[in-house]
Motif scaffolding. Structure first.
Motif, PDB file in Angstrom:
ATOM      1  N   LEU A 159       0.832  -1.203   0.000  1.00 23.39           N
ATOM      2  CA  LEU A 159       0.000   0.000   0.000  1.00 23.39           C
ATOM      3  C   LEU A 159       0.869   1.256   0.000  1.00 23.39           C
ATOM      4  O   LEU A 159       0.554   2.244  -0.681  1.00 23.39           O
ATOM      5  N   GLU A 160       1.958   1.216   0.737  1.00 19.39           N
ATOM      6  CA  GLU A 160       2.871   2.360   0.760  1.00 19.39           C
ATOM      7  C   GLU A 160       3.484   2.593  -0.618  1.00 19.39           C
ATOM      8  O   GLU A 160       3.633   3.745  -1.064  1.00 19.39           O
ATOM      9  N   ILE A 161       3.834   1.516  -1.309  1.00 14.50           N
ATOM     10  CA  ILE A 161       4.383   1.647  -2.663  1.00 14.50           C
ATOM     11  C   ILE A 161       3.348   2.267  -3.589  1.00 14.50           C
ATOM     12  O   ILE A 161       3.668   3.137  -4.408  1.00 14.50           O
ATOM     13  N   LEU A 162       2.097   1.837  -3.450  1.00 19.27           N
ATOM     14  CA  LEU A 162       1.026   2.411  -4.272  1.00 19.27           C
ATOM     15  C   LEU A 162       0.908   3.913  -4.035  1.00 19.27           C
ATOM     16  O   LEU A 162       0.801   4.701  -4.988  1.00 19.27           O
ATOM     17  N   HIS A 163       0.935   4.345  -2.786  1.00 22.38           N
ATOM     18  CA  HIS A 163       0.844   5.771  -2.481  1.00 22.38           C
ATOM     19  C   HIS A 163       2.034   6.542  -3.071  1.00 22.38           C
ATOM     20  O   HIS A 163       1.867   7.667  -3.568  1.00 22.38           O
ATOM     21  N   LEU A 191       6.704  -4.048  -9.471  1.00 24.79           N
ATOM     22  CA  LEU A 191       5.554  -3.741  -8.623  1.00 24.79           C
ATOM     23  C   LEU A 191       5.052  -2.321  -8.900  1.00 24.79           C
ATOM     24  O   LEU A 191       3.840  -2.082  -8.971  1.00 24.79           O
ATOM     25  N   GLU A 192       5.969  -1.384  -9.052  1.00 26.75           N
ATOM     26  CA  GLU A 192       5.577  -0.009  -9.390  1.00 26.75           C
ATOM     27  C   GLU A 192       4.883   0.036 -10.749  1.00 26.75           C
ATOM     28  O   GLU A 192       3.890   0.757 -10.931  1.00 26.75           O
ATOM     29  N   ALA A 193       5.399  -0.737 -11.712  1.00 24.79           N
ATOM     30  CA  ALA A 193       4.772  -0.788 -13.035  1.00 24.79           C
ATOM     31  C   ALA A 193       3.359  -1.345 -12.946  1.00 24.79           C
ATOM     32  O   ALA A 193       2.428  -0.839 -13.601  1.00 24.79           O
TER      33      ALA A 193
END
Length: 232
Positions: free
Chosen positions: A62-66, A123-125
């Motif tokens: 979730l932190e990566i998504l933000h 994951l970011e992609a």
């Protein structure tokens, strides 16, 4: 300057980029271009990524998504193109005409997704891809409301959304709608002979206009969709 107003406790989010609502950008004959709100659903994105709250890594993901949202929001600009025609040249059932629609979130997001992948930031992609899907979904839903307000007169109704490539609608209709919009407005977009649109985060569809309210105010029906793996 980007003003972010999403929070980790609010999963139905709007990211404001100077406007909170839609804005009419151009008008030509029966054609309009709107700047659409930047909105998305974090729960929807996480579910689509198979990231559930019982996963021990959920908060990390979730932190990566933000972080992706904060970093990439500058590259996403939802726009909607709407064109009214008096004759239904696609299905012949729209007795009062049709409304052609094209929604896109901008040309840069595909490049950004590729850049993450090339750097092995998979994951970011993935999250940027799903963020784009969510923004596009919400933008098209918002445009449905605009069409009803701006294009319909009393006792006129919209059909369900008709998407080329779905049941009974030839995929080549996508190219016809694209070319009609492009003849009126300068689009930073392209389409192949196989009717694949670039940028990929774009939607092309139409509504029939009729005097009977068969759709009962429903925009999109999953029963018409051929994507059986959709998680939304």
């Amino acid at each position: 300057l980007i003003l972010c107003c999403f929070s980790k406790s609010n999963n139905n989010c709007v990211l404001k980029k100077g406007i909170q609502m839609s804005k009419l950008l151009a008008l030509q004959n029966d054609c309009k271009v709107y700047e659409l709100p930047f909105s998305f659903n974090i729960d929807q994105i996480m579910t689509s990524a198979d990231c559930f709250k019982d996963n021990p890594n959920y908060n990390t993901y979730l932190e990566i998504l933000h972080e992706v949202i904060e970093e990439e929001s500058v590259y996403i600009s939802p726009k909607g193109y709407v064109m009214k025609e008096e004759n239904d040249c696609y299905t012949k059932h729209g007795r009062l005409g049709i409304i052609n629609c094209l929604v896109t979130i901008g040309p840069v997001i595909d490049e950004r997704i590729c850049a993450y992948s090339k750097n092995s930031d998979y994951l970011e992609a993935l999250f940027l891809t799903l963020l784009g899907d969510s923004v596009l979904f919400h933008a098209s839903n918002h445009m449905y409301k605009l069409i009803k307000e701006d294009f319909l007169v009393e006792n006129n109704y919209l059909s369900l959304r008709m998407e080329p490539g779905d049941i009974e609608i030839d995929v080549r209709v996508q190219g016809e709608i694209f070319n009609k919009v492009k003849r009126t407005f300068d689009l930073d977009m392209s389409i192949t002979e196989g009717c694949m649109v670039s940028p990929s985060k774009s939607l092309i569809y139409f509504y029939r206009i009729d005097s009977s309210n068969e759709s009962r105010g429903i925009d999109h029906s999953c029963e018409r969709c051929l994507n059986k793996t959709c998680k939304n």
